[in-house]
Design a protein around this motif. Structure first.
Motif, PDB file in Angstrom:
ATOM      1  N   ILE A  19      80.078  56.762  89.096  1.00 19.92           N
ATOM      2  CA  ILE A  19      79.750  58.191  88.937  1.00 19.92           C
ATOM      3  C   ILE A  19      78.376  58.273  88.268  1.00 19.92           C
ATOM      4  N   ILE A  20      77.473  58.974  88.932  1.00 21.12           N
ATOM      5  CA  ILE A  20      76.136  59.195  88.348  1.00 21.12           C
ATOM      6  C   ILE A  20      76.106  60.647  87.879  1.00 21.12           C
ATOM      7  N   GLU A  21      76.077  60.855  86.576  1.00 24.04           N
ATOM      8  CA  GLU A  21      76.148  62.218  86.046  1.00 24.04           C
ATOM      9  C   GLU A  21      74.755  62.849  85.991  1.00 24.04           C
ATOM     10  N   LEU A  22      74.313  63.415  87.102  1.00 24.08           N
ATOM     11  CA  LEU A  22      73.028  64.119  87.060  1.00 24.08           C
ATOM     12  C   LEU A  22      73.162  65.429  86.295  1.00 24.08           C
ATOM     13  N   ALA A  23      74.333  66.061  86.383  1.00 30.72           N
ATOM     14  CA  ALA A  23      74.572  67.270  85.582  1.00 30.72           C
ATOM     15  C   ALA A  23      74.727  66.861  84.131  1.00 30.72           C
ATOM     16  N   ASN A  24      74.468  67.809  83.238  1.00 28.90           N
ATOM     17  CA  ASN A  24      74.752  67.568  81.827  1.00 28.90           C
ATOM     18  C   ASN A  24      76.211  67.895  81.555  1.00 28.90           C
ATOM     19  N   ASP A  73      75.504  61.215  81.515  1.00 30.73           N
ATOM     20  CA  ASP A  73      74.461  62.235  81.713  1.00 30.73           C
ATOM     21  C   ASP A  73      73.124  61.938  81.048  1.00 30.73           C
ATOM     22  N   PHE A  74      73.133  61.680  79.743  1.00 31.27           N
ATOM     23  CA  PHE A  74      71.811  61.609  79.107  1.00 31.27           C
ATOM     24  C   PHE A  74      71.082  60.307  79.402  1.00 31.27           C
ATOM     25  N   LEU A  75      71.728  59.409  80.149  1.00 35.10           N
ATOM     26  CA  LEU A  75      71.016  58.286  80.763  1.00 35.10           C
ATOM     27  C   LEU A  75      70.677  58.647  82.226  1.00 35.10           C
TER      28      LEU A  75
END
Ligand code: NAD
Length: 440
Positions: free
Chosen positions: A337-342, A363-365
């Motif tokens: 899962i790549i959390e582009l959203a915050n 997210d913050f990465l």
């Protein structure tokens, strides 16, 4: 220097509150309480003292403003806005401005805290901040938006500036809005101040490569993760929730950079699916004409919630917070899962995903590419020398790769999940800076 103003707001001690509507009972999550829970977890791992923890758990400064805007119908409408400057131990605060009808000060506080950890994790000489206005840009004319944007700056100009706090775009704000904001600040300062905001149009001091930076940065972390997991991205299937700046470029670049297959995307109106693959440009063209991805020919309609549970290799939340919860985490089938959203994942869901062995790039990465290229934009504004797009990509690739591997190493060293590891790396640096400055 350190102005840890307690401004009389109540922090909720619980992260889940129940909102009673007229007809239905709805569970909602308080994003700032989630941030505080994540930080408490990090304080436990790092064995932080109470005084350090108490500084980190509250914003340094927050500004609440009302914005009376003359609307096109001649009436005045009062909007409410915020700017939260969370922590400036590592440098001037930095963070986007959201225009959204559901904006709350707690969301802005949470986003400002994540910006602090994000800048630290990427080793940028910046602290964290965030802004927001409760409004619905989809229902406003261009003139109304311009007046609102200029008024926002008029109300907060004393507290921002290239050495103080530098806003940028976020959900439903864009380079045009940044241009108006830069112009308003420059008028007040009576000189051009291009460095007061980032994410500006190229002609007005924007950086090449800022448009797709958030998605590109996230995909660079996916590239590193794929090496670690032995995944061939050329055969990977991807589902993306949200088809704005982050989501669209994620689809386009995953195809261009890796040859991956995008099988599902969604936006606020719903989602679309095609097992044989979707063409990102065709979707974008359809969205431009119809204001939604929904209805593209040759696709099956799905809901944005169904999209999260599709059997894909990579899931990319790229819309809003709290979309992966204890209710659906068990059903998620993606390997990465790549959390582009915050803030798309709640802490309970984090535990479930970790136990399932899903590799979450937090997210913050994952979404740090945006602020990293914003930082490059600040450097270029200061030196008045502009880099090539290739140069920006290559510097971004290095930064994202270093940050990803620092988090992966911490995850192995502390035997924690990737989010906890990202907190360990980021918070340690902020704490070190606070100690050196004599704040504690
Ligand atoms: P955007 O306004 O360009 O796009 C947001 C997208 O989300 C739109 O397509 C909208 O229709 C969609 N959306 C809204 N509600 C939805 C729902 N319930 N289900 C599915 N889709 C929904 O915003 P953006 O800049 O792409 O930001 C998206 C996320 O990425 C936000 O969490 C933002 O904080 C984060 N982010 C953005 C940047 C950046 O540089 N743009 C940087 C870091 C983080």
């Amino acid at each position: 220097m350190a102005e840890y103003a307690r401004v009389g707001f109540l922090f909720l001690n619980f992260r889940r509150i129940t909102k009673m509507g007229m007809e239905q009972k709805e569970d909602v999550y308080n994003t700032f309480s989630i941030v505080q829970e994540q930080l408490a977890d990090c304080a436990r791992i790092l064995n932080l003292s109470e005084d350090i923890y108490s500084i980190l758990r509250s914003p340094m400064r927050e500004i609440h403003i009302s914005l009376p805007v003359k609307m096109d119908n001649g009436k005045t409408k009062v909007f409410h806005g915020f700017r939260v400057q969370y922590n400036n131990a590592l440098g001037p605060t930095k963070g986007g401005i959201r225009f959204h009808p559901d904006e709350t000060v707690d969301t802005v506080r949470a986003l400002a805290a994540w910006m602090t950890w994000k800048c630290s994790l990427l080793n940028l000489p910046l602290g964290g901040g965030k802004g927001g206005v409760i409004c619905n840009p989809k229902e406003m004319s261009e003139g109304e938006l311009e007046r609102l944007s200029r008024l926002y700056i008029e109300k907060i100009w004393k507290y921002i500036g290239p050495d103080e706090d530098i806003p940028a775009p976020d959900v439903y704000t864009n380079p045009q809005i940044m241009a108006w904001m830069m112009d308003e600040y420059s008028k007040i300062a009576q000189k051009n101040q291009f460095g007061v905001v980032t994410g500006k149009p190229l002609l007005l001091g924007g950086s090449p490569g800022r448009g797709d930076a958030t998605a590109r940065g996230g995909l660079y972390t996916l590239r590193e993760a794929a090496k670690e997991l032995g995944m061939d991205l050329g055969y990977a299937t991807i589902a993306i929730q949200g088809y704005g700046n982050a989501g669209y470029y994620a689809a386009k670049l995953a195809k261009e950079l890796f040859g991956s297959k995008i099988v599902a995307v969604s936006d606020s109106q719903g989602g679309i699916y095609n097992a044989d693959g979707l063409d990102p440009e065709e979707i974008q063209e359809h969205k431009r004409k119809k204001s939604s991805v929904v209805g593209l020919s040759g696709t099956k309609r799905i809901t944005s919630e169904e999209l999260m549970e599709i059997d894909v290799d990579v899931l990319i939340p790229a819309a809003l917070e709290n979309v992966i919860t204890e209710k659906n985490a068990h059903n998620i089938k993606a390997k990465v899962i790549i959390e582009l959203a915050n803030g798309p994942t709640t802490p309970d869901a984090d535990d479930i995903l970790y136990k399932k062995g899903i590799h979450v790039i937090p997210d913050f990465l994952a979404n740090a590419g945006g602020v990293t290229v914003s930082y490059f934009e600040m450097v270029q504004n200061l030196t008045m020398y502009y880099w090539s797009e290739e140069d920006v990509h290559s510097r971004l690739s290095d930064k994202m790769s270093q940050a990803y591997h620092s988090v992966l190493s911490a995850a192995k060293q502390y035997r924690v999940n990737m989010r906890q590891a990202a907190y360990v790396v980021a918070v340690s640096r902020v704490v070190e800076a606070m100690k050196m400055r004599g704040w504690i």
